[in-house]
Design a protein around this motif. Sequence first.
Motif, mmCIF file in Angstrom:
data_model
loop_
_atom_site.group_PDB
_atom_site.id
_atom_site.type_symbol
_atom_site.label_atom_id
_atom_site.label_comp_id
_atom_site.label_asym_id
_atom_site.label_seq_id
_atom_site.Cartn_x
_atom_site.Cartn_y
_atom_site.Cartn_z
ATOM 1 N N PHE A 101 -21.699 31.939 -0.852
ATOM 2 C CA PHE A 101 -20.276 32.134 -0.273
ATOM 3 C C PHE A 101 -20.705 33.478 0.641
ATOM 4 N N LEU A 102 -20.385 33.052 2.044
ATOM 5 C CA LEU A 102 -20.524 34.269 2.777
ATOM 6 C C LEU A 102 -19.432 34.312 3.776
ATOM 7 N N VAL A 103 -19.142 35.395 4.347
ATOM 8 C CA VAL A 103 -18.045 35.741 5.499
ATOM 9 C C VAL A 103 -18.475 35.199 6.754
ATOM 10 N N LYS A 104 -17.549 34.459 7.470
ATOM 11 C CA LYS A 104 -18.065 34.076 8.620
ATOM 12 C C LYS A 104 -18.677 34.780 9.565
ATOM 13 N N ASP A 105 -18.425 36.398 9.774
ATOM 14 C CA ASP A 105 -18.834 37.190 10.620
ATOM 15 C C ASP A 105 -20.269 37.732 10.186
ATOM 16 N N ALA A 106 -20.939 37.116 9.429
ATOM 17 C CA ALA A 106 -22.381 37.524 8.798
ATOM 18 C C ALA A 106 -23.131 36.928 9.986
ATOM 19 N N PRO A 107 -24.281 37.746 10.439
ATOM 20 C CA PRO A 107 -25.095 37.324 11.513
ATOM 21 C C PRO A 107 -25.743 36.052 11.398
ATOM 22 N N ALA A 108 -26.057 35.385 12.434
ATOM 23 C CA ALA A 108 -26.243 33.979 12.272
ATOM 24 C C ALA A 108 -27.753 33.777 11.471
ATOM 25 N N ALA A 109 -28.566 34.918 11.688
ATOM 26 C CA ALA A 109 -29.877 34.691 10.932
ATOM 27 C C ALA A 109 -29.657 34.997 9.311
ATOM 28 N N ARG A 110 -28.778 35.493 8.909
ATOM 29 C CA ARG A 110 -28.263 35.780 7.471
ATOM 30 C C ARG A 110 -27.783 34.327 6.875
ATOM 31 N N LEU A 111 -27.199 33.627 7.835
ATOM 32 C CA LEU A 111 -26.447 32.249 7.520
ATOM 33 C C LEU A 111 -27.725 31.150 7.374
ATOM 34 N N ALA A 112 -28.584 31.375 8.300
ATOM 35 C CA ALA A 112 -29.675 30.592 8.327
ATOM 36 C C ALA A 112 -30.449 30.658 7.212
ATOM 37 N N ASP A 113 -30.714 31.972 6.894
ATOM 38 C CA ASP A 113 -31.517 32.394 5.346
ATOM 39 C C ASP A 113 -30.859 32.010 4.205
ATOM 40 N N ALA A 114 -29.371 31.948 4.289
ATOM 41 C CA ALA A 114 -28.822 31.488 3.239
ATOM 42 C C ALA A 114 -28.914 30.022 2.788
ATOM 43 N N VAL A 115 -28.985 29.349 4.050
ATOM 44 C CA VAL A 115 -29.104 27.753 3.796
ATOM 45 C C VAL A 115 -30.609 27.491 3.284
ATOM 46 N N ARG A 116 -31.656 28.316 3.865
ATOM 47 C CA ARG A 116 -33.046 27.940 3.177
ATOM 48 C C ARG A 116 -32.934 28.254 1.822
ATOM 49 N N ARG A 117 -32.434 29.423 1.415
ATOM 50 C CA ARG A 117 -32.443 29.966 -0.165
ATOM 51 C C ARG A 117 -31.665 28.940 -0.939
ATOM 52 N N VAL A 118 -30.527 28.389 -0.642
ATOM 53 C CA VAL A 118 -29.901 27.377 -1.532
ATOM 54 C C VAL A 118 -30.646 26.385 -1.690
ATOM 55 N N LEU A 119 -31.373 25.929 -0.563
ATOM 56 C CA LEU A 119 -32.255 24.689 -0.862
ATOM 57 C C LEU A 119 -33.531 24.906 -1.912
ATOM 58 N N ARG A 120 -33.810 26.388 -1.829
ATOM 59 C CA ARG A 120 -34.908 26.678 -2.897
ATOM 60 C C ARG A 120 -34.342 26.830 -4.352
ATOM 61 N N GLY A 121 -32.938 26.573 -4.525
ATOM 62 C CA GLY A 121 -32.290 26.637 -5.761
ATOM 63 C C GLY A 121 -31.812 28.134 -6.021
ATOM 64 N N GLU A 122 -31.731 28.996 -4.993
ATOM 65 C CA GLU A 122 -30.936 30.215 -5.167
ATOM 66 C C GLU A 122 -29.471 30.190 -4.925
ATOM 67 N N ARG A 123 -28.893 31.246 -5.513
ATOM 68 C CA ARG A 123 -27.343 31.338 -5.368
ATOM 69 C C ARG A 123 -27.360 32.657 -4.236
ATOM 70 N N VAL A 124 -26.463 32.267 -3.210
ATOM 71 C CA VAL A 124 -26.538 33.448 -2.349
ATOM 72 C C VAL A 124 -24.954 33.999 -2.275
ATOM 73 N N ILE A 125 -24.705 35.212 -2.636
ATOM 74 C CA ILE A 125 -23.200 35.778 -2.560
ATOM 75 C C ILE A 125 -23.198 37.060 -1.598
ATOM 76 N N ASP A 126 -22.239 37.062 -0.776
ATOM 77 C CA ASP A 126 -22.092 38.324 0.014
ATOM 78 C C ASP A 126 -21.863 39.451 -0.918
ATOM 79 N N PRO A 127 -22.649 40.378 -0.999
ATOM 80 C CA PRO A 127 -22.742 41.592 -1.877
ATOM 81 C C PRO A 127 -21.397 42.253 -1.952
ATOM 82 N N VAL A 128 -21.021 42.381 -0.767
ATOM 83 C CA VAL A 128 -19.319 43.379 -0.731
ATOM 84 C C VAL A 128 -18.399 42.534 -1.398
#
Length: 201
Positions: A101-128
């Motif tokens: 779950f990410l906000v749209k104005d996150a940097p593209a690199a963070r979004l790309a990183d989230a895509v890779r991380r969920v494929l590894r089985g991680e859960r990625v949530i905007d910390p704020v």
Amino acid sequence: MIRVLLAEDQSMVREALAALLSLEADLDVVAQAARGDEVVGAARDHAVDVALLDIEMPGLSGLDAAAALRAALPGVKIVILTTFGRPGYLRRAMEAGADAFLVKDAPAARLADAVRRVLRGERVIDPVLAAAALADGASPLTEREREVLGAAADGSTNAEIADALHLSQGTVRNYLSLAIQKTAARNRAEAVRTARDKGWL
């Protein structure tokens, strides 16, 4: 190569996100959708690995599309993107089976990183958002109260809501009264506003 579906109803935003993600050597945006009810079909047709879903879409919300996608294609990872940092949305996204779950104005690199991380089985949530969700607590509304309050959002009368949801007018009145009380509102319009602001609707 990671095969990505991008679902976003605003074409300029969708195309910009697709262009940014395509700059990543290991990501390929193979499908795009402008409506929530196109998500499952597009994911199936293009054998995607990850679906990036906006929350506010016609046809089906991103949260409902996430639940439908989770049921139809449980192997597809789901990333919810939102411009609305509402804590209630985060909780509902997790309940719908979202992996991130990410906000749209996150940097593209963070979004790309989230895509890779969920494929590894991680859960990625905007910390704020995670912190706000914990501070805000769960929605006090039951599923039925949320449904009735949502039906009242367009100004429908109790009779119209009762017809649409196959309830008696007295039952509708009771659910609306409870929703107003639980949101500490003075009337149904204020209850709708409060519930939307917190992401409960």
